[in-house]
Enzyme design. Structure first.
Site, short mmCIF file in Angstrom:
data_model
loop_
_atom_site.label_atom_id
_atom_site.label_comp_id
_atom_site.label_asym_id
_atom_site.label_seq_id
_atom_site.Cartn_x
_atom_site.Cartn_y
_atom_site.Cartn_z
N GLY A 43 -47.13 -41.29 -53.50
CA GLY A 43 -46.34 -42.26 -54.51
C GLY A 43 -47.18 -41.86 -55.96
O GLY A 43 -47.06 -40.64 -56.09
N GLU A 44 -47.42 -43.04 -56.54
CA GLU A 44 -47.98 -42.68 -57.77
C GLU A 44 -49.48 -42.95 -57.89
O GLU A 44 -49.80 -44.25 -57.72
CB GLU A 44 -47.13 -43.31 -58.76
CG GLU A 44 -47.21 -42.71 -60.34
CD GLU A 44 -46.64 -41.36 -60.31
OE1 GLU A 44 -47.22 -40.53 -60.64
OE2 GLU A 44 -45.73 -40.91 -59.58
N SER A 45 -50.26 -42.08 -57.88
CA SER A 45 -51.74 -42.34 -57.79
C SER A 45 -52.35 -43.38 -59.06
O SER A 45 -53.17 -44.31 -58.63
CB SER A 45 -52.74 -41.11 -57.89
OG SER A 45 -52.37 -40.30 -58.69
N CYS A 72 -50.94 -36.22 -50.73
CA CYS A 72 -50.35 -35.99 -51.97
C CYS A 72 -51.22 -37.26 -53.21
O CYS A 72 -52.18 -36.94 -53.45
CB CYS A 72 -48.91 -36.45 -52.05
SG CYS A 72 -48.06 -35.66 -53.63
N ARG A 99 -53.81 -33.58 -61.08
CA ARG A 99 -52.34 -34.15 -60.76
C ARG A 99 -51.50 -33.48 -61.14
O ARG A 99 -51.58 -32.72 -62.09
CB ARG A 99 -52.29 -35.78 -61.53
CG ARG A 99 -53.34 -36.65 -61.00
CD ARG A 99 -52.84 -38.01 -61.71
NE ARG A 99 -51.81 -38.66 -61.35
CZ ARG A 99 -50.98 -39.11 -62.04
NH1 ARG A 99 -51.06 -39.35 -63.16
NH2 ARG A 99 -49.72 -39.65 -61.64
N ARG A 128 -44.28 -33.39 -56.81
CA ARG A 128 -45.00 -33.31 -57.88
C ARG A 128 -46.52 -33.67 -57.41
O ARG A 128 -47.23 -34.61 -57.82
CB ARG A 128 -44.62 -34.87 -58.48
CG ARG A 128 -43.18 -34.76 -59.12
CD ARG A 128 -43.07 -35.64 -60.43
NE ARG A 128 -43.19 -36.92 -60.03
CZ ARG A 128 -44.03 -37.40 -60.87
NH1 ARG A 128 -44.63 -36.75 -61.77
NH2 ARG A 128 -44.34 -38.91 -60.57
N HIS A 163 -46.60 -33.21 -48.19
CA HIS A 163 -46.23 -34.27 -47.36
C HIS A 163 -45.84 -34.24 -45.65
O HIS A 163 -44.66 -33.79 -45.51
CB HIS A 163 -45.01 -34.91 -47.89
CG HIS A 163 -45.14 -35.73 -49.23
ND1 HIS A 163 -45.69 -37.05 -49.44
CD2 HIS A 163 -45.32 -35.28 -50.33
CE1 HIS A 163 -45.80 -37.35 -50.58
NE2 HIS A 163 -45.64 -36.26 -51.06
N GLU A 165 -45.55 -35.93 -43.50
CA GLU A 165 -45.06 -36.97 -42.79
C GLU A 165 -43.42 -36.87 -42.78
O GLU A 165 -42.70 -37.47 -42.36
CB GLU A 165 -45.49 -38.23 -43.28
CG GLU A 165 -45.02 -38.81 -44.57
CD GLU A 165 -45.68 -38.03 -45.74
OE1 GLU A 165 -46.74 -37.04 -45.47
OE2 GLU A 165 -45.93 -38.58 -46.95
N1 GLN Z 1 -47.72 -37.01 -58.81
C1 GLN Z 1 -48.34 -37.96 -58.08
C2 GLN Z 1 -49.59 -38.67 -58.41
O1 GLN Z 1 -50.20 -37.77 -58.96
C3 GLN Z 1 -48.32 -37.69 -56.46
C4 GLN Z 1 -46.79 -37.38 -56.02
C5 GLN Z 1 -46.58 -37.65 -54.56
O2 GLN Z 1 -47.58 -38.35 -53.82
N2 GLN Z 1 -45.69 -37.20 -54.09
O3 GLN Z 1 -49.75 -39.71 -58.40
#
Ligand code: GLN
Length: 183
Positions: A43-45, A72, A99, A128, A163, A165
């Site tokens: 997700g987005e950390s 991730c 990141r 990402r 990932h 999953e």
């Molecule tokens: N770029 C995201 C982060 O650093 C991680 C991306 C992902 O979980 N696919 O939060």
């Protein structure tokens, strides 16, 4: 989150129908009690970090005694050092993380990655993704690519910058369940 639930269900199925373990979604602190292991998804950390604080999950996560399977953005949260001050990491593993380490040219890609202990490469989806660039002595680095470290284990915890999953290969989920002593 649902991809991890499906991937763990798939991994658990390989142990036969008599297996008593099952995966459940967790959103609230009280739902952590009694669990043997947790997954922290991508997700987005920055967002996940904010939600962990907002939902009073920080302390229960840091004090959680089972293994954590982190992918991730989840890997970013497991580190004890990150290059972005907006992420309040859990610091449960001894590594430094960067990141979005692949830049715009290579935001998302797939690669066959050699992972210690697996007999053939793992087809990994990077989105990402972060990389680790330092790991302490208690951490086992299980995969690297040119840009840096992409898989690490410390005790029962597993952190992956890709990932697992998203594919149909259950080997890392199975290994995690074994590391946790659940199968
Ligand atoms: N770029 C995201 C982060 O650093 C991680 C991306 C992902 O979980 N696919 O939060």
């Amino acid at each position: 989150m649902s991809e991890h639930l499906d991937a763990f269900a798939n991994a658990i199925r390989t142990f036969g129908s008599e297996s008593s373990i099952h995966a459940v979604p967790v959103r609230r602190p009280e739902e952590i009690t009694g669990l043997d292991a947790l997954a922290i998804p991508g997700g987005e950390s920055t967002t996940i970090s904010r939600l962990i604080d907002k939902n009073r999950l920080y302390k229960p996560l840091v004090e959680f005694e089972g293994g954590i399977f982190a992918t991730c953005a989840g890997m970013v949260l497991m580190a004890n050092k990150v290059d972005d001050p907006r992420v309040h990491t859990l610091g449960l593993m001894d590594f430094s993380v960067r990141r979005n380490a692949f830049g715009r040219q290579r935001e998302s890609f797939e690669a066959d990655v050699e992972i210690t202990g697996l007999d053939r490469p793992f087809h990994a989806f990077f989105i990402r993704a972060p990389v680790a660039d330092r790991a302490g002595p208690d951490v086992c680095i299980t995969a690297r690519i040119d840009e840096g470290i992409v898989a690490l284990e410390q005790g029962r915890h597993m952190a992956l910058s890709f990932h697992p999953e998203l594919g149909s290969d259950p080997r890392l989920h199975i290994r995690f369940l074994k590391n946790c002593g659940l199968v």
